[in-house]
Design a protein around this motif. Structure first.
Motif, PDB file in Angstrom:
ATOM      1  N   ASP A 147      -5.980   6.268   6.673  1.00  0.00           N
ATOM      2  CA  ASP A 147      -7.314   6.812   6.420  1.00  0.00           C
ATOM      3  C   ASP A 147      -8.145   5.821   5.612  1.00  0.00           C
ATOM      4  O   ASP A 147      -9.330   5.632   5.863  1.00  0.00           O
ATOM      5  CB  ASP A 147      -7.240   8.142   5.672  1.00  0.00           C
ATOM      6  N   GLN A 148      -7.506   5.191   4.648  1.00  0.00           N
ATOM      7  CA  GLN A 148      -8.178   4.233   3.772  1.00  0.00           C
ATOM      8  C   GLN A 148      -8.710   3.022   4.546  1.00  0.00           C
ATOM      9  O   GLN A 148      -9.798   2.536   4.263  1.00  0.00           O
ATOM     10  CB  GLN A 148      -7.217   3.769   2.681  1.00  0.00           C
ATOM     11  N   GLY A 157       2.755  11.509   4.440  1.00  0.00           N
ATOM     12  CA  GLY A 157       1.481  11.662   3.754  1.00  0.00           C
ATOM     13  C   GLY A 157       0.957  10.347   3.206  1.00  0.00           C
ATOM     14  O   GLY A 157      -0.244  10.067   3.264  1.00  0.00           O
ATOM     15  N   ALA A 158       1.848   9.515   2.685  1.00  0.00           N
ATOM     16  CA  ALA A 158       1.438   8.209   2.161  1.00  0.00           C
ATOM     17  C   ALA A 158       0.952   7.291   3.284  1.00  0.00           C
ATOM     18  O   ALA A 158      -0.030   6.560   3.118  1.00  0.00           O
ATOM     19  CB  ALA A 158       2.587   7.562   1.396  1.00  0.00           C
ATOM     20  N   ASP A 165       2.265   3.044  -3.398  1.00  0.00           N
ATOM     21  CA  ASP A 165       1.739   4.387  -3.673  1.00  0.00           C
ATOM     22  C   ASP A 165       2.876   5.376  -3.902  1.00  0.00           C
ATOM     23  O   ASP A 165       2.825   6.196  -4.833  1.00  0.00           O
ATOM     24  CB  ASP A 165       0.855   4.850  -2.515  1.00  0.00           C
ATOM     25  N   THR A 204       0.825  -1.205   0.000  1.00  0.00           N
ATOM     26  CA  THR A 204       0.000   0.000   0.000  1.00  0.00           C
ATOM     27  C   THR A 204       0.863   1.260   0.000  1.00  0.00           C
ATOM     28  O   THR A 204       0.837   2.031  -0.952  1.00  0.00           O
ATOM     29  CB  THR A 204      -0.962   0.007   1.204  1.00  0.00           C
ATOM     30  N   ARG A 213       3.274   7.308  -7.398  1.00  0.00           N
ATOM     31  CA  ARG A 213       2.966   8.742  -7.409  1.00  0.00           C
ATOM     32  C   ARG A 213       4.169   9.647  -7.202  1.00  0.00           C
ATOM     33  O   ARG A 213       4.127  10.814  -7.558  1.00  0.00           O
ATOM     34  CB  ARG A 213       1.907   9.030  -6.349  1.00  0.00           C
ATOM     35  N   GLU A 238      -0.368   8.368   6.141  1.00  0.00           N
ATOM     36  CA  GLU A 238      -1.645   8.943   6.577  1.00  0.00           C
ATOM     37  C   GLU A 238      -2.772   8.517   5.642  1.00  0.00           C
ATOM     38  O   GLU A 238      -3.864   8.146   6.092  1.00  0.00           O
ATOM     39  CB  GLU A 238      -1.546  10.460   6.663  1.00  0.00           C
ATOM     40  N   ALA A 239      -2.520   8.550   4.340  1.00  0.00           N
ATOM     41  CA  ALA A 239      -3.538   8.147   3.362  1.00  0.00           C
ATOM     42  C   ALA A 239      -3.891   6.664   3.512  1.00  0.00           C
ATOM     43  O   ALA A 239      -5.064   6.289   3.440  1.00  0.00           O
ATOM     44  CB  ALA A 239      -3.045   8.434   1.943  1.00  0.00           C
ATOM     45  N   ALA A 240      -2.883   5.827   3.747  1.00  0.00           N
ATOM     46  CA  ALA A 240      -3.127   4.389   3.906  1.00  0.00           C
ATOM     47  C   ALA A 240      -3.970   4.114   5.144  1.00  0.00           C
ATOM     48  O   ALA A 240      -4.905   3.310   5.105  1.00  0.00           O
ATOM     49  CB  ALA A 240      -1.800   3.632   3.981  1.00  0.00           C
TER      50      ALA A 240
END
Length: 88
Positions: A77-78, A70-71, A41, A37, A45, A73-75
């Motif tokens: 959150d997902q 940030g990556a 990512d 993940t 990106r 945090e996004a994971a």
């Protein structure tokens, strides 16, 4: 004190009392999150950011830290879990 947690642990370790069943499963999930993940990512990106994975960690340069954070945090959150991150 925590019967539901105890029951979960017993179910994971149902083949015996080998406690390594649960820890292996947790390590697999951790590496899946980090490699499949977060690192995936970052590579897709942000190919310009240096990343090196080791167990449940990603190493990067000082300038890459905000992107890696940030990556993560996004994971998290997902998947809907709160995140605790150690940046050193």
């Amino acid at each position: 004190m925590f019967p539901s947690v105890y029951q979960f642990i017993r179910e994971i370790n149902r083949d015996g009392w080998e406690h390594e069943n649960l820890i292996r499963r947790l390590q697999q999930e951790e590496s899946k999150l980090v490699i499949e993940t977060v690192a995936a990512d970052l590579i897709a990106r942000h190919p310009e950011v240096f990343v090196l994975t080791l167990h449940g960690a990603i190493f990067t340069t000082a300038s890459g830290i905000p992107v890696v954070v940030g990556a993560f945090e996004a994971a998290f959150d997902q998947i809907g879990y709160p995140m605790s991150l150690k940046v050193a």
